[in-house]
Design an enzyme around this catalytic site. Structure first.
Site, short mmCIF file in Angstrom:
data_model
loop_
_atom_site.label_atom_id
_atom_site.label_comp_id
_atom_site.label_asym_id
_atom_site.label_seq_id
_atom_site.Cartn_x
_atom_site.Cartn_y
_atom_site.Cartn_z
N ASP A 69 3.78 16.09 4.43
CA ASP A 69 3.35 16.52 3.64
C ASP A 69 3.63 15.29 2.47
O ASP A 69 4.73 14.91 2.21
CB ASP A 69 4.09 17.89 2.14
CG ASP A 69 3.44 18.86 2.03
OD1 ASP A 69 1.92 19.15 1.65
OD2 ASP A 69 3.78 19.09 0.59
N HIS A 177 3.72 4.66 3.17
CA HIS A 177 4.32 6.07 3.36
C HIS A 177 4.62 6.80 4.94
O HIS A 177 5.58 6.78 4.75
CB HIS A 177 4.42 6.75 1.44
CG HIS A 177 2.72 7.12 1.94
ND1 HIS A 177 1.79 6.32 1.30
CD2 HIS A 177 1.77 8.08 1.81
CE1 HIS A 177 0.43 6.51 1.57
NE2 HIS A 177 0.71 7.99 1.65
P1 IMP Z 1 -1.34 17.15 1.58
O1 IMP Z 1 -0.78 16.56 2.31
O2 IMP Z 1 -2.31 17.89 2.63
O3 IMP Z 1 -0.54 18.25 0.93
O4 IMP Z 1 -2.16 16.12 0.48
C1 IMP Z 1 -1.76 15.92 -0.95
C2 IMP Z 1 -2.81 15.37 -1.17
O5 IMP Z 1 -2.08 13.88 -1.37
C3 IMP Z 1 -4.60 15.26 0.07
O6 IMP Z 1 -5.04 16.01 -0.80
C4 IMP Z 1 -4.75 13.64 -0.79
O7 IMP Z 1 -5.67 13.39 -1.77
C5 IMP Z 1 -3.68 12.98 -1.29
N1 IMP Z 1 -3.04 12.18 -0.21
C6 IMP Z 1 -2.14 12.40 0.73
N2 IMP Z 1 -1.35 11.06 1.71
C7 IMP Z 1 -2.22 10.06 0.50
C8 IMP Z 1 -3.34 9.03 1.38
O8 IMP Z 1 -2.16 8.33 2.71
N3 IMP Z 1 -3.51 8.47 0.20
C9 IMP Z 1 -4.30 8.98 -0.63
N4 IMP Z 1 -4.44 9.64 -0.91
C10 IMP Z 1 -3.44 10.75 0.25
#
Ligand code: IMP
Length: 213
Positions: A69, A177
Site C-alpha cells: 500500500d 519508494h
Molecule cells: P494504493 O497503494 O493502491 O492504495 O494506491 C494509492 C494511490 O497512490 C494510487 O492510486 C496512486 O494514485 C498513488 N500512487 C501509488 N504509488 C505511486 C507511485 O509510484 N507514483 C505515483 N502515484 C502513486
C-alpha cells in the site's frame, strides 16, 4: 527460486515490481494467478491495509504472498492524501481528478515538500513481515511528463530535476519508494532457505482462485 503472488490489480505496480526483481524471484499478479477480486482497503494506515490485502489472498490461496500500500504524504496538508491517495477525489476519483484536488489544495501553500511511502506486507504461512520504502521530494504546481501513473507527473524526487512522469522506469527506480521497499523484501527473502516454493506456497493454483490448502 522464490515464487510469490503479488496481491494487487494495479498493472503499473506489477510492471514496476517485475522490473525490480532479480532472476531469483518470480511473481504473479492476481490476474495472472486467476484471482479476480477487488480487495478493499478499509483501514486508516498503509500498514493495516497492506496486512489485510495479503491476509485475504493468503486465506484464499494458501500461498505465501505479498501486498503493498502506498501513499503520497504532504506535510503542509497534515499528511494528506496519505492512505487516501487512491480515492482522494472521492466518488470522482481518477488519477487526473486526484491530482486536480491536490493542486487546488496546494495553491496557497508555500511548503511544497512531499514524500511517497510504500509499505509491503509479506505473508509467509500466515506470519506478516513488513518492509517500508520512502522517497522524499517536492510537488510542482502543474503536471510535467506523460509516464508513470498516479501522482507521478507532479512529483520531483530529491536529487532530481525531472518529475517521475518525465522519467523512464529505470530512472524512477533509482529514487522510488517502491524500489526501496522491494529491495528490503528481496534481501529478506534471500535469507530464507532457497527452494522452489516458500513455506505455505501453493504452486497448483486453480484458474478460478478457489484453492484450498
Ligand atoms: P494504493 O497503494 O493502491 O492504495 O494506491 C494509492 C494511490 O497512490 C494510487 O492510486 C496512486 O494514485 C498513488 N500512487 C501509488 N504509488 C505511486 C507511485 O509510484 N507514483 C505515483 N502515484 C502513486
Amino acid at each position: 527460486m522464490h515464487h510469490l503472488i503479488f496481491a494487487t490489480n494495479n498493472s503499473h505496480k506489477v510492471l514496476e515490481v517485475k522490473s525490480l526483481l532479480g532472476s531469483n524471484f518470480t511473481i504473479e499478479s492476481l490476474q495472472e494467478a486467476g484471482i479476480f477480486i477487488d480487495i478493499p482497503e478499509p483501514f486508516d494506515t498503509l500498514e493495516a491495509n497492506a496486512i489485510e490485502k495479503a491476509r485475504v489472498i493468503y486465506q484464499l490461496t494458501g500461498s505465501s504472498c505479498f501486498s503493498e500500500d502506498t501513499g503520497l504524504e504532504v506535510p503542509a496538508l497534515g499528511g494528506e492524501p496519505g492512505v487516501k491517495s487512491a480515492r482522494y477525489a472521492g466518488d470522482d476519483r481518477s488519477f487526473e481528478n486526484n491530482i486536480d484536488k491536490l493542486l487546488s489544495k496546494l495553491k496557497d501553500q508555500t511548503d511544497q515538500a512531499a514524500r511517497f511511502r510504500t509499505v509491503i506486507c509479506l505473508n509467509l504461512q500466515g506470519v506478516n513481515h513488513l518492509f517500508e520504502g520512502i522517497c522524499p521530494g517536492r510537488l510542482l504546481g502543474e503536471r510535467r511528463g506523460e509516464g508513470g501513473f498516479g501522482y507521478d507527473p507532479i512529483f520531483v524526487p530529491d536529487g532530481a530535476d525531472l518529475t517521475f512522469g518525465e522519467m523512464t522506469l529505470d530512472e524512477k527506480n533509482q529514487y522510488s519508494h517502491r524500489k526501496k521497499a522491494i529491495t528490503k523484501l528481496t534481501e529478506f527473502l534471500t535469507t530464507l532457505p532457497d527452494s522452489n516454493s516458500l513455506p505455505g506456497t501453493n504452486t497448483n493454483l486453480q484458474p478460478d482462485g478457489q484453492n484450498k490448502n
